[in-house]
Design a protein around this motif. Structure first.
Motif, PDB file in Angstrom:
ATOM      1  N   ARG A 157      37.453-105.894 -96.352  1.00  0.00           N
ATOM      2  CA  ARG A 157      38.808-106.439 -95.879  1.00  0.00           C
ATOM      3  C   ARG A 157      39.880-105.147 -95.694  1.00  0.00           C
ATOM      4  N   TYR A 158      39.845-104.155 -97.006  1.00  0.00           N
ATOM      5  CA  TYR A 158      40.594-102.956 -96.851  1.00  0.00           C
ATOM      6  C   TYR A 158      40.321-102.069 -95.782  1.00  0.00           C
ATOM      7  N   LEU A 159      38.897-101.789 -95.667  1.00  0.00           N
ATOM      8  CA  LEU A 159      38.523-100.851 -94.558  1.00  0.00           C
ATOM      9  C   LEU A 159      38.762-101.436 -93.151  1.00  0.00           C
ATOM     10  N   ARG A 160      38.871-102.893 -93.002  1.00  0.00           N
ATOM     11  CA  ARG A 160      39.265-103.497 -91.629  1.00  0.00           C
ATOM     12  C   ARG A 160      40.468-103.329 -91.282  1.00  0.00           C
ATOM     13  N   ALA A 161      41.466-103.293 -92.470  1.00  0.00           N
ATOM     14  CA  ALA A 161      42.800-103.121 -92.478  1.00  0.00           C
ATOM     15  C   ALA A 161      43.169-101.844 -91.802  1.00  0.00           C
ATOM     16  N   GLN A 162      42.449-100.528 -92.536  1.00  0.00           N
ATOM     17  CA  GLN A 162      42.658 -99.417 -92.292  1.00  0.00           C
ATOM     18  C   GLN A 162      42.376 -98.986 -90.811  1.00  0.00           C
ATOM     19  N   GLN A 183      27.319 -97.993 -92.709  1.00  0.00           N
ATOM     20  CA  GLN A 183      27.407 -99.490 -92.767  1.00  0.00           C
ATOM     21  C   GLN A 183      28.328-100.179 -91.651  1.00  0.00           C
ATOM     22  N   VAL A 184      28.124-101.152 -90.909  1.00  0.00           N
ATOM     23  CA  VAL A 184      28.921-101.708 -89.932  1.00  0.00           C
ATOM     24  C   VAL A 184      29.588-102.607 -90.571  1.00  0.00           C
ATOM     25  N   VAL A 185      31.008-102.284 -90.933  1.00  0.00           N
ATOM     26  CA  VAL A 185      32.050-103.162 -91.339  1.00  0.00           C
ATOM     27  C   VAL A 185      32.250-104.424 -90.930  1.00  0.00           C
ATOM     28  N   HIS A 208      33.300-105.706 -78.247  1.00  0.00           N
ATOM     29  CA  HIS A 208      32.226-104.767 -78.362  1.00  0.00           C
ATOM     30  C   HIS A 208      32.777-103.423 -79.010  1.00  0.00           C
ATOM     31  N   VAL A 209      33.299-103.552 -80.071  1.00  0.00           N
ATOM     32  CA  VAL A 209      33.831-102.310 -81.057  1.00  0.00           C
ATOM     33  C   VAL A 209      33.173-102.802 -82.489  1.00  0.00           C
ATOM     34  N   LEU A 210      32.749-101.811 -82.991  1.00  0.00           N
ATOM     35  CA  LEU A 210      32.304-101.824 -84.187  1.00  0.00           C
ATOM     36  C   LEU A 210      33.063-100.814 -85.156  1.00  0.00           C
ATOM     37  N   VAL A 211      33.037-101.402 -86.429  1.00  0.00           N
ATOM     38  CA  VAL A 211      33.826-100.465 -87.441  1.00  0.00           C
ATOM     39  C   VAL A 211      32.740 -99.979 -88.057  1.00  0.00           C
ATOM     40  N   LEU A 212      32.851 -98.545 -88.405  1.00  0.00           N
ATOM     41  CA  LEU A 212      31.421 -98.039 -89.124  1.00  0.00           C
ATOM     42  C   LEU A 212      32.107 -97.162 -90.372  1.00  0.00           C
ATOM     43  N   PHE A 213      31.427 -97.510 -91.393  1.00  0.00           N
ATOM     44  CA  PHE A 213      31.937 -96.737 -92.613  1.00  0.00           C
ATOM     45  C   PHE A 213      30.721 -96.134 -93.576  1.00  0.00           C
ATOM     46  N   LYS A 214      30.813 -94.863 -94.408  1.00  0.00           N
ATOM     47  CA  LYS A 214      29.950 -94.234 -94.977  1.00  0.00           C
ATOM     48  C   LYS A 214      30.913 -93.408 -95.868  1.00  0.00           C
ATOM     49  N   GLN A 215      30.545 -93.385 -97.162  1.00  0.00           N
ATOM     50  CA  GLN A 215      31.251 -92.671 -98.219  1.00  0.00           C
ATOM     51  C   GLN A 215      30.812 -91.158 -97.895  1.00  0.00           C
ATOM     52  N   ALA A 216      31.657 -90.186 -97.742  1.00  0.00           N
ATOM     53  CA  ALA A 216      31.366 -88.887 -97.632  1.00  0.00           C
ATOM     54  C   ALA A 216      30.633 -88.096 -98.918  1.00  0.00           C
TER      55      ALA A 216
END
Length: 103
Positions: free
Chosen positions: A9-14, A73-75, A80-88
């Motif tokens: 939820r935090y990542l989606r908001a950001q 990870q696909v958050v 047709h829009v993907l939100v992607l996240f990975k810890q650096a």
């Protein structure tokens, strides 16, 4: 790093106000495209990918291609829009992951 509900939820908001950084078009998916995604996510940790209407691949194929070949990870998927996240890997590039770890 498996994400919990609050973390997602935090990542989606950001990511809400972000514009897509990458696109998947008629060229489809390739190793070169995936390498560029991995380089960018190492520096940013969070961004969006837009899958264009003329793309020869479906949204689910893109998600499977990314998750099978990387630790990204696909958050979220909206249209047709993907939100992607990975810890650096570099601590200097970590901004979102520090906040995610607190949740």
């Amino acid at each position: 790093m498996q994400l919990k509900g609050k973390q997602k939820r935090y990542l989606r908001a950001q990511a809400h106000d972000m514009r897509p950084l990458f696109q998947v078009g008629k060229e489809g998916l390739s190793a070169n495209w995936l390498a560029q995604i991995e380089d960018a996510i190492e520096k940013r940790e969070l961004f969006k990918v837009n899958i264009l209407q003329n793309a020869l691949v479906e949204d689910e194929e893109v998600i499977a291609f990314i998750e099978e070949n990387t630790d990204i990870q696909v958050v979220q998927k909206i249209g047709h829009v993907l939100v992607l996240f990975k810890q650096a890997n570099k601590k200097d590039n970590r901004s979102y992951s520090l906040e995610v770890a607190k949740l």
